[in-house]
Design a protein around this motif. Structure first.
Motif, PDB file in Angstrom:
ATOM      1  N   ARG A  40       2.639  -7.492   8.369  1.00  0.00           N
ATOM      2  CA  ARG A  40       1.591  -7.066   8.338  1.00  0.00           C
ATOM      3  C   ARG A  40       1.222  -5.756   8.396  1.00  0.00           C
ATOM      4  O   ARG A  40       0.505  -4.795   7.663  1.00  0.00           O
ATOM      5  N   LEU A  41       2.231  -5.112   9.182  1.00  0.00           N
ATOM      6  CA  LEU A  41       2.410  -3.438   9.297  1.00  0.00           C
ATOM      7  C   LEU A  41       2.813  -2.871   7.901  1.00  0.00           C
ATOM      8  O   LEU A  41       2.025  -1.788   7.385  1.00  0.00           O
ATOM      9  N   ARG A  42       3.655  -3.433   7.452  1.00  0.00           N
ATOM     10  CA  ARG A  42       4.226  -2.956   6.034  1.00  0.00           C
ATOM     11  C   ARG A  42       3.298  -2.976   5.043  1.00  0.00           C
ATOM     12  O   ARG A  42       3.119  -2.193   4.233  1.00  0.00           O
ATOM     13  N   ARG A  43       2.396  -4.282   4.933  1.00  0.00           N
ATOM     14  CA  ARG A  43       1.341  -4.441   4.116  1.00  0.00           C
ATOM     15  C   ARG A  43       0.390  -3.512   4.017  1.00  0.00           C
ATOM     16  O   ARG A  43      -0.202  -2.916   3.220  1.00  0.00           O
ATOM     17  N   ARG A  44       0.062  -3.030   5.457  1.00  0.00           N
ATOM     18  CA  ARG A  44      -1.123  -2.131   5.714  1.00  0.00           C
ATOM     19  C   ARG A  44      -0.633  -0.810   5.281  1.00  0.00           C
ATOM     20  O   ARG A  44      -1.307  -0.078   4.649  1.00  0.00           O
ATOM     21  N   LEU A  45       0.474  -0.351   5.587  1.00  0.00           N
ATOM     22  CA  LEU A  45       1.029   0.688   5.107  1.00  0.00           C
ATOM     23  C   LEU A  45       1.190   1.149   3.598  1.00  0.00           C
ATOM     24  O   LEU A  45       0.833   2.086   2.957  1.00  0.00           O
ATOM     25  N   TRP A  46       1.576  -0.114   2.776  1.00  0.00           N
ATOM     26  CA  TRP A  46       1.535  -0.149   1.397  1.00  0.00           C
ATOM     27  C   TRP A  46       0.143   0.370   0.742  1.00  0.00           C
ATOM     28  O   TRP A  46       0.088   0.929  -0.043  1.00  0.00           O
ATOM     29  N   LEU A  47      -0.923  -0.518   1.365  1.00  0.00           N
ATOM     30  CA  LEU A  47      -2.171  -0.299   0.978  1.00  0.00           C
ATOM     31  C   LEU A  47      -2.595   1.126   1.315  1.00  0.00           C
ATOM     32  O   LEU A  47      -3.406   1.814   0.531  1.00  0.00           O
ATOM     33  N   ALA A  48      -2.537   1.769   2.470  1.00  0.00           N
ATOM     34  CA  ALA A  48      -2.888   2.938   2.859  1.00  0.00           C
ATOM     35  C   ALA A  48      -1.962   3.898   1.642  1.00  0.00           C
ATOM     36  O   ALA A  48      -3.038   5.090   1.502  1.00  0.00           O
ATOM     37  N   SER A 100       6.558   4.641   7.527  1.00  0.00           N
ATOM     38  CA  SER A 100       6.728   3.495   6.938  1.00  0.00           C
ATOM     39  C   SER A 100       8.216   3.221   6.437  1.00  0.00           C
ATOM     40  O   SER A 100       8.866   2.229   6.725  1.00  0.00           O
TER      41      SER A 100
END
Length: 377
Positions: free
Chosen positions: A17-25, A86
């Motif tokens: 989840r955190l990696r996806r949020r960082l990708w989106l950011a 990240s």
């Protein structure tokens, strides 16, 4: 029957989840950066300033290089905090990274030293195509990228990868396992130019393997984290999977399919750029001031095509899995290898379907484990 550790699976879900949020950011950050340059006219202002203060930059080749250095350099430093978090902080937080800060910085310097000249070379090629064939530049660019990708796939294993890792033939240190794996390769009737071990443990605790190279540079590379933590039978089925890619000519398939999607994306970008030029008053599609717009359009096309490219990749990975099961004949070792991958790499066994559709280039681990444990027909 060994199953993934429930505690590690909870960690894996949080990590993902955190990696996806960082990708989106980072996607949003890059999009807003390019959009700001377009809407506020910074590209036109920079182009005019460069030519006015440095007459030699009237040369289009030099102008593209100078503009890219400023536009790309500013973005590199803007993205550095998110990249650091990240790529360095988060993996350490979840116990996945073994890399020192000094090692991470060294990797950044090497990646920049290699990536910046290659990126500039590609961009100069794109702008040459824009100047030489303003209506068919997308076709010229797609052809150039195909040639570049073939060349990079051929030279990467012997020129670029050794700059980041040390590769040694497996039979130097693990003769018994090497003989076993060479026997597997012979049963597959392959002409892979060697099986190599590389020092993944310098950076991560995760395990991995890959088939890299084309022609006489084609080889299978196995991380030392895989060789140290997996049983010989598990290593054998992982190699069988990579041999499946070789037998199915998957590198050529990926280059071909990638070239097709690139062609579609470039054609769409060409149509959008014609509108952008008129709407924002650029001198033409070859105006370097429109580079932020071109980057924004190509980025959007890449996002739209990403699910299709990932679906294609998952198909090829399933075929390699099926081949590995047939070649090795060891379904339990295959299943236990992917259970071990789930625990060691903090990989989600059962991610949500939308996550698989959007992000996954491989089938979910749970699907692969289930396939291995089904009775073969």
């Amino acid at each position: 029957m060994i199953n993934p550790d429930p505690t590690k699976q909870e960690q894996a879900r949080r990590y993902a989840r955190l990696r996806r949020r960082l990708w989106l950011a980072r996607v949003v950050e890059s999009g807003l950066y390019a959009l700001a340059w377009l809407l506020f006219g910074w590209g036109t202002s920079l182009r005019e300033w460069l030519i006015a203060n440095h007459p030699s930059l009237a040369n289009p080749w030099l102008l593209v290089a100078a503009f890219t250095l400023i536009f790309g350099g500013m973005y590199y430093f803007l993205d550095l905090p998110l990249g650091y978090y990240s790529e360095f902080v988060l993996p350490h937080r979840f116990g996945q990274s073994t890399q020192t800060l000094r090692g991470w910085v060294a990797d950044q310097v090497k990646a920049l030293a290699i990536g910046a000249p290659l990126g500039l070379l590609l961009l100069e090629g794109v702008y040459f195509a824009l100047r030489a064939a303003s209506t068919l530049w997308w076709l010229w660019t797609a052809a150039g990228l195909l040639l570049f990708n073939v060349l990079l796939a051929h030279l990467g294993p012997v020129v670029i990868l050794p700059l980041f890792n040390r590769f040694v033939p497996l039979d130097e240190e693990q003769r018994e396992l090497a003989d076993r794996l060479q026997g597997l390769a012979q049963r597959a009737h392959t002409r892979v130019q060697g099986i190599f071990k590389f020092d993944m443990s310098r950076r991560t605790k995760a395990a991995n393997a890959a088939l890299v190279g084309l022609g006489h540079t084609r080889r299978v590379v196995l991380g030392d984290t895989l060789l140290n933590e997996f049983t010989p039978a598990e290593v054998e089925v992982v190699l069988a999977h990579e041999l499946g890619h070789h037998v199915h000519h998957d590198l050529a398939w990926h280059i071909g399919f990638g070239s097709l999607t690139t062609l579609v994306g470039l054609y769409a970008a060409a149509q959008a750029m014609n509108w952008i030029v008129q709407a924002f008053g650029f001198r033409g599609v070859a105006d370097v001031a429109a580079l932020p717009a071109l980057g924004l359009i190509l980025g959007a096309c890449g996002l739209l095509l990403m699910p299709l490219e990932n679906a294609f990749s998952r198909w090829r990975e399933r075929l390699a899995d099926e081949y590995a099961l047939r070649l090795s004949g060891n379904r339990e070792a295959f299943a236990s290898a992917f259970v071990r991958l789930a625990d060691q790499n903090l990989g989600e066994v059962e991610p949500e379907k939308w996550v698989v559709w959007l992000f996954y280039s491989h089938p979910p681990l749970g699907e692969r484990i289930k396939m291995a444990r089904q009775d073969g027909s």
